[in-house]
Design a protein around this motif. Sequence first.
Motif, short mmCIF file in Angstrom:
data_model
loop_
_atom_site.label_atom_id
_atom_site.label_comp_id
_atom_site.label_asym_id
_atom_site.label_seq_id
_atom_site.Cartn_x
_atom_site.Cartn_y
_atom_site.Cartn_z
N PHE A 118 0.82 -1.22 0.00
CA PHE A 118 0.00 0.00 0.00
C PHE A 118 0.85 1.27 0.00
O PHE A 118 0.63 2.18 -0.80
N GLN A 119 1.82 1.33 0.91
CA GLN A 119 2.63 2.54 1.01
C GLN A 119 3.47 2.78 -0.26
O GLN A 119 3.45 3.89 -0.81
N PRO A 120 4.18 1.77 -0.77
CA PRO A 120 4.90 2.00 -2.02
C PRO A 120 3.99 2.33 -3.19
O PRO A 120 4.38 3.08 -4.09
N LEU A 121 2.76 1.82 -3.19
CA LEU A 121 1.82 2.18 -4.26
C LEU A 121 1.48 3.66 -4.16
O LEU A 121 1.46 4.37 -5.18
N ARG A 122 1.25 4.14 -2.94
CA ARG A 122 0.97 5.58 -2.76
C ARG A 122 2.11 6.41 -3.32
O ARG A 122 1.91 7.42 -3.98
N GLN A 123 3.32 5.98 -3.03
CA GLN A 123 4.48 6.74 -3.51
C GLN A 123 4.61 6.65 -5.02
O GLN A 123 4.96 7.62 -5.69
N ALA A 124 4.30 5.47 -5.56
CA ALA A 124 4.41 5.29 -7.02
C ALA A 124 3.48 6.26 -7.75
O ALA A 124 3.82 6.78 -8.81
N LEU A 125 2.31 6.50 -7.17
CA LEU A 125 1.32 7.37 -7.83
C LEU A 125 1.86 8.77 -8.04
O LEU A 125 1.52 9.45 -9.00
N LYS A 126 2.71 9.21 -7.09
CA LYS A 126 3.26 10.57 -7.19
C LYS A 126 4.25 10.69 -8.34
O LYS A 126 4.56 11.79 -8.77
N LYS A 127 4.76 9.55 -8.80
CA LYS A 127 5.80 9.61 -9.83
C LYS A 127 5.35 9.07 -11.18
O LYS A 127 6.17 8.85 -12.07
N LEU A 128 4.05 8.83 -11.32
CA LEU A 128 3.55 8.31 -12.60
C LEU A 128 3.80 9.31 -13.72
O LEU A 128 3.67 10.52 -13.52
N GLY A 129 4.14 8.79 -14.88
CA GLY A 129 4.28 9.66 -16.06
C GLY A 129 2.89 10.03 -16.57
O GLY A 129 1.88 9.72 -15.95
N PRO A 130 2.84 10.71 -17.73
CA PRO A 130 1.55 11.09 -18.30
C PRO A 130 0.70 9.85 -18.59
O PRO A 130 1.22 8.85 -19.08
N THR A 131 -0.59 9.92 -18.26
CA THR A 131 -1.44 8.74 -18.45
C THR A 131 -2.47 8.95 -19.56
O THR A 131 -3.38 8.13 -19.73
#
Length: 249
Positions: A118-131
């Motif tokens: 859960f926590q790494p997923l939250r962090q991943a969302l902040k770094k997503l490229g253009p969707t």
Amino acid sequence: MAALYLDRMTWLQISESIRSGWNTIIVPFGSTEQHGRHLPLGTDSVLGDELGWRLAERLDAFVAPTLRFGCSDHHLFFTGTISLSQDTFRSVVNDVVGSLCKHGFKRIILLPTHGGNFQPLRQALKKLGPTGEARILAFTDLQGLMGTAFKSSGSFGVDPAKSGAHSGEWETSIMLALRPGQVDMERASEGFVGDIAEVMAKIATGLENIDKHGVIGDPRMAKAEAGRQYVEDMVDYLYQWVNGQQGEE
Ligand SMILES: [Zn+2]
């Protein structure tokens, strides 16, 4: 109501389905980690497979293969556990989402079924490229999920400490319902059933410092009948969450 399994179809079938309106895909994020002496290492991934397709059925959506490795450093003491670093996990999320965004999906639902993701997923969302035109719905409410779990087990008279956060009554009941042949109830023993604050304080040092067999909760009281209900309740909860997200558009 139907689900489409992405990895059982050809690219042409997938392309045609997306064009005819099947534009939602669910990606479950499981783990390969110890689950006490009585449950298999794939437990969280089984949950990902099952919740993924059941939710996909409700939504008329695709379901992607469950990512069978997650962030499980706190279980590495126990034989067989395979863990991704948080950096690797974030990169995987990024690459999976980046790939799916190229194909015309309008809604990509990221569904972790292992607490450590859960926590790494939250962090991943902040770094997503253009969707592009795809909307990313990431389920990051671990507390909400646990609340639903404990409410369900409470309806069977099980208190939260025994229902447990890892391989306890709740998870064991679900596996008795879904994969009974993979559960060894003769090896089920009471794990840590004390204050959850103690778990939170020690978890980073490794689960072996909380319970020597790697269990939080008491799996001895698990029942398949309860597990079937727990799965239903979780799917209801996730379905409502998805619909709530739509309401915010
Ligand atoms: Zn688990």
